[in-house]
Design a protein around this motif. Structure first.
Motif, PDB file in Angstrom:
ATOM      1  N   SER A 164      21.693  42.808  63.058  1.00 43.17           N
ATOM      2  CA  SER A 164      21.076  43.884  63.840  1.00 43.17           C
ATOM      3  C   SER A 164      22.151  44.901  64.182  1.00 43.17           C
ATOM      4  O   SER A 164      23.343  44.644  63.989  1.00 43.17           O
ATOM      5  CB  SER A 164      20.455  43.331  65.124  1.00 43.17           C
ATOM      6  OG  SER A 164      21.474  42.925  66.013  1.00 43.17           O
ATOM      7  N   ALA A 165      21.736  46.041  64.690  1.00 40.98           N
ATOM      8  CA  ALA A 165      22.720  47.035  65.147  1.00 40.98           C
ATOM      9  C   ALA A 165      22.230  47.661  66.451  1.00 40.98           C
ATOM     10  O   ALA A 165      22.704  47.327  67.526  1.00 40.98           O
ATOM     11  CB  ALA A 165      22.963  48.092  64.084  1.00 40.98           C
ATOM     12  N   CYS A 166      21.217  48.533  66.363  1.00 40.04           N
ATOM     13  CA  CYS A 166      20.807  49.269  67.567  1.00 40.04           C
ATOM     14  C   CYS A 166      20.043  48.411  68.563  1.00 40.04           C
ATOM     15  O   CYS A 166      20.150  48.595  69.763  1.00 40.04           O
ATOM     16  CB  CYS A 166      19.960  50.473  67.166  1.00 40.04           C
ATOM     17  SG  CYS A 166      18.305  50.029  66.558  1.00 40.04           S
ATOM     18  N   GLU A 167      19.220  47.507  68.064  1.00 41.56           N
ATOM     19  CA  GLU A 167      18.323  46.678  68.878  1.00 41.56           C
ATOM     20  C   GLU A 167      17.399  47.524  69.762  1.00 41.56           C
ATOM     21  O   GLU A 167      16.977  47.115  70.834  1.00 41.56           O
ATOM     22  CB  GLU A 167      19.108  45.626  69.685  1.00 41.56           C
ATOM     23  CG  GLU A 167      19.871  44.726  68.725  1.00 41.56           C
ATOM     24  CD  GLU A 167      20.392  43.426  69.309  1.00 41.56           C
ATOM     25  OE1 GLU A 167      20.103  43.149  70.470  1.00 41.56           O
ATOM     26  OE2 GLU A 167      21.068  42.688  68.566  1.00 41.56           O
ATOM     27  N   THR A 168      17.091  48.707  69.280  1.00 45.86           N
ATOM     28  CA  THR A 168      16.134  49.581  69.968  1.00 45.86           C
ATOM     29  C   THR A 168      15.085  50.126  68.994  1.00 45.86           C
ATOM     30  O   THR A 168      14.361  51.053  69.322  1.00 45.86           O
ATOM     31  CB  THR A 168      16.846  50.788  70.605  1.00 45.86           C
ATOM     32  OG1 THR A 168      17.503  51.522  69.560  1.00 45.86           O
ATOM     33  CG2 THR A 168      17.851  50.359  71.635  1.00 45.86           C
ATOM     34  N   THR A 170      15.662  51.750  66.169  1.00 46.06           N
ATOM     35  CA  THR A 170      15.991  53.062  65.617  1.00 46.06           C
ATOM     36  C   THR A 170      16.847  53.029  64.353  1.00 46.06           C
ATOM     37  O   THR A 170      17.078  54.071  63.751  1.00 46.06           O
ATOM     38  CB  THR A 170      16.722  53.936  66.657  1.00 46.06           C
ATOM     39  OG1 THR A 170      17.839  53.204  67.158  1.00 46.06           O
ATOM     40  CG2 THR A 170      15.817  54.305  67.809  1.00 46.06           C
ATOM     41  N   CYS A 171      17.358  51.860  63.957  1.00 43.09           N
ATOM     42  CA  CYS A 171      18.239  51.849  62.781  1.00 43.09           C
ATOM     43  C   CYS A 171      17.652  51.121  61.581  1.00 43.09           C
ATOM     44  O   CYS A 171      18.019  51.401  60.452  1.00 43.09           O
ATOM     45  CB  CYS A 171      19.590  51.234  63.131  1.00 43.09           C
ATOM     46  SG  CYS A 171      19.581  49.437  63.282  1.00 43.09           S
ATOM     47  N   GLY A 172      16.776  50.172  61.786  1.00 43.23           N
ATOM     48  CA  GLY A 172      16.158  49.440  60.671  1.00 43.23           C
ATOM     49  C   GLY A 172      16.972  48.259  60.160  1.00 43.23           C
ATOM     50  O   GLY A 172      16.555  47.555  59.245  1.00 43.23           O
ATOM     51  N   ARG A 173      18.122  48.008  60.736  1.00 38.58           N
ATOM     52  CA  ARG A 173      18.996  46.944  60.230  1.00 38.58           C
ATOM     53  C   ARG A 173      18.339  45.564  60.297  1.00 38.58           C
ATOM     54  O   ARG A 173      18.562  44.724  59.431  1.00 38.58           O
ATOM     55  CB  ARG A 173      20.298  46.951  61.031  1.00 38.58           C
ATOM     56  CG  ARG A 173      21.274  45.831  60.715  1.00 38.58           C
ATOM     57  CD  ARG A 173      22.128  46.116  59.502  1.00 38.58           C
ATOM     58  NE  ARG A 173      23.140  47.091  59.804  1.00 38.58           N
ATOM     59  CZ  ARG A 173      24.298  46.832  60.402  1.00 38.58           C
ATOM     60  NH1 ARG A 173      24.590  45.613  60.773  1.00 38.58           N
ATOM     61  NH2 ARG A 173      25.156  47.778  60.627  1.00 38.58           N
ATOM     62  N   CYS A 174      17.542  45.318  61.311  1.00 44.11           N
ATOM     63  CA  CYS A 174      17.003  43.966  61.506  1.00 44.11           C
ATOM     64  C   CYS A 174      15.682  43.726  60.772  1.00 44.11           C
ATOM     65  O   CYS A 174      15.091  42.665  60.916  1.00 44.11           O
ATOM     66  CB  CYS A 174      16.789  43.703  63.005  1.00 44.11           C
ATOM     67  SG  CYS A 174      15.467  44.709  63.704  1.00 44.11           S
ATOM     68  N   LYS A 175      15.220  44.687  59.988  1.00 44.87           N
ATOM     69  CA  LYS A 175      13.848  44.583  59.469  1.00 44.87           C
ATOM     70  C   LYS A 175      13.648  43.315  58.633  1.00 44.87           C
ATOM     71  O   LYS A 175      14.546  42.904  57.899  1.00 44.87           O
ATOM     72  CB  LYS A 175      13.465  45.834  58.670  1.00 44.87           C
ATOM     73  CG  LYS A 175      14.093  45.940  57.312  1.00 44.87           C
ATOM     74  CD  LYS A 175      13.590  47.190  56.592  1.00 44.87           C
ATOM     75  CE  LYS A 175      14.175  47.250  55.185  1.00 44.87           C
ATOM     76  NZ  LYS A 175      13.779  48.449  54.449  1.00 44.87           N
ATOM     77  N   PRO A 200      12.091  43.107  64.354  1.00 46.00           N
ATOM     78  CA  PRO A 200      11.925  42.105  65.421  1.00 46.00           C
ATOM     79  C   PRO A 200      12.702  42.408  66.695  1.00 46.00           C
ATOM     80  O   PRO A 200      12.496  41.744  67.706  1.00 46.00           O
ATOM     81  CB  PRO A 200      12.424  40.813  64.763  1.00 46.00           C
ATOM     82  CG  PRO A 200      13.323  41.258  63.674  1.00 46.00           C
ATOM     83  CD  PRO A 200      12.800  42.575  63.188  1.00 46.00           C
ATOM     84  N   CYS A 201      13.567  43.417  66.684  1.00 47.40           N
ATOM     85  CA  CYS A 201      14.278  43.739  67.930  1.00 47.40           C
ATOM     86  C   CYS A 201      13.346  44.374  68.949  1.00 47.40           C
ATOM     87  O   CYS A 201      13.592  44.272  70.152  1.00 47.40           O
ATOM     88  CB  CYS A 201      15.488  44.632  67.658  1.00 47.40           C
ATOM     89  SG  CYS A 201      15.090  46.246  66.989  1.00 47.40           S
ATOM     90  N   VAL A 202      12.280  45.044  68.484  1.00 48.31           N
ATOM     91  CA  VAL A 202      11.370  45.694  69.443  1.00 48.31           C
ATOM     92  C   VAL A 202       9.889  45.402  69.188  1.00 48.31           C
ATOM     93  O   VAL A 202       9.089  45.429  70.129  1.00 48.31           O
ATOM     94  CB  VAL A 202      11.564  47.241  69.451  1.00 48.31           C
ATOM     95  CG1 VAL A 202      12.870  47.627  70.098  1.00 48.31           C
ATOM     96  CG2 VAL A 202      11.434  47.836  68.059  1.00 48.31           C
TER      97      VAL A 202
HETATM   98  S1  FES Z   1      18.470  46.388  65.117  1.00 46.25           S
HETATM   99 FE1  FES Z   1      18.061  48.472  64.715  1.00 46.25          FE
HETATM  100  S2  FES Z   1      15.915  48.465  64.351  1.00 46.25           S
HETATM  101 FE2  FES Z   1      16.330  46.442  64.948  1.00 46.25          FE
END
Ligand code: FES
Length: 215
Positions: A164-168, A170-175, A200-202
């Motif tokens: 993950s990165a942003c955990e908000t 907004t970045c798509g890393r955790c998709k 899954p972060c949000v």
């Molecule tokens: S960590 Fe960036 S969208 Fe989930």
């Protein structure tokens, strides 16, 4: 993947970015924009953990332009904004308190050169618990996601790793790939991507059981 830019950037020979925590998110795209316009930039970035902070991997390519601080107290904003070249533009994002500090210390700058955004994730008050079946390395495990937990947190609590990165949202890393009835709360995935992926972060389950494929 594209990132949402919150700031309209003014063209300038030297851009100054002053950021705390997850406020870094829009700056990844802004760094690319500065480079595309052959502009110098320097990023002053306050993080909680010097070994593990949002977008560490992406930022490693610009190490010479980046100044990291463990907590905002270590960043001397008065000195930074007094010694920095007049006429430059400063951009800041972080908690409301952090952004206010930057603005206070830039009070002698022209207001049109001071750009800021408070980072304030959307609060949801209607969250409820739900079940999620995780498929990982061929095995299935059912977990409960509580009302106060993100799906990402619940997955990690099982000892499973998910980048993950942003955990908000907004970045798509955790998709991850999913099936089920999902309340998509990200601001990065397209309508087409949302048919296959969720963040899954949000994002959460609206009804029934959520199935997530981690492989
Ligand atoms: S960590 Fe960036 S969208 Fe989930």
């Amino acid at each position: 993947m594209s990132l949402r830019i919150f700031f309209e950037m003014a063209r300038d020979k030297h851009q100054l970015f002053v950021v705390a925590g997850i406020g870094i998110t829009p700056f990844i795209a802004m760094i690319h924009e500065a480079i595309a316009h052959q502009e110098q930039f320097e990023l002053h970035y306050c993080v909680d953990n010097i070994d593990d902070y949002p977008f560490k991997r992406e930022l490693s390519a610009y190490a010479a332009n980046i100044h990291l601080y463990i907590s905002a107290q270590r960043l001397d904003l008065a000195q930074l904004l007094n010694t920095h070249q007049r006429g430059s533009h400063v951009y800041s994002c972080g908690s409301p308190a952090f952004v206010q500090l930057v603005r206070d210390n830039a009070s002698h700058w022209s207001s049109k050169n001071v750009h800021f955004e408070n980072f304030s994730p959307v609060e949801h008050v209607d969250d409820s618990a739900f079940s999620t079946i995780i498929t990982h390395s061929g095995a299935k495990v059912e977990i409960n996601v509580t009302a106060k937990q993100s799906v990402l947190d619940a997955i990690r609590k099982q000892g499973l790793t998910l980048d993950s990165a942003c955990e908000t949202g907004t970045c798509g890393r955790c998709k991850v790939k999913y099936s089920g009835d999902v309340d998509h709360r990200d601001t990065i995935l397209s309508a087409r991507e949302r048919k296959t992926y969720m963040t899954p972060c949000v994002s959460r389950c609206k009804s029934g059981v959520l199935n997530i494929q981690l492989d």
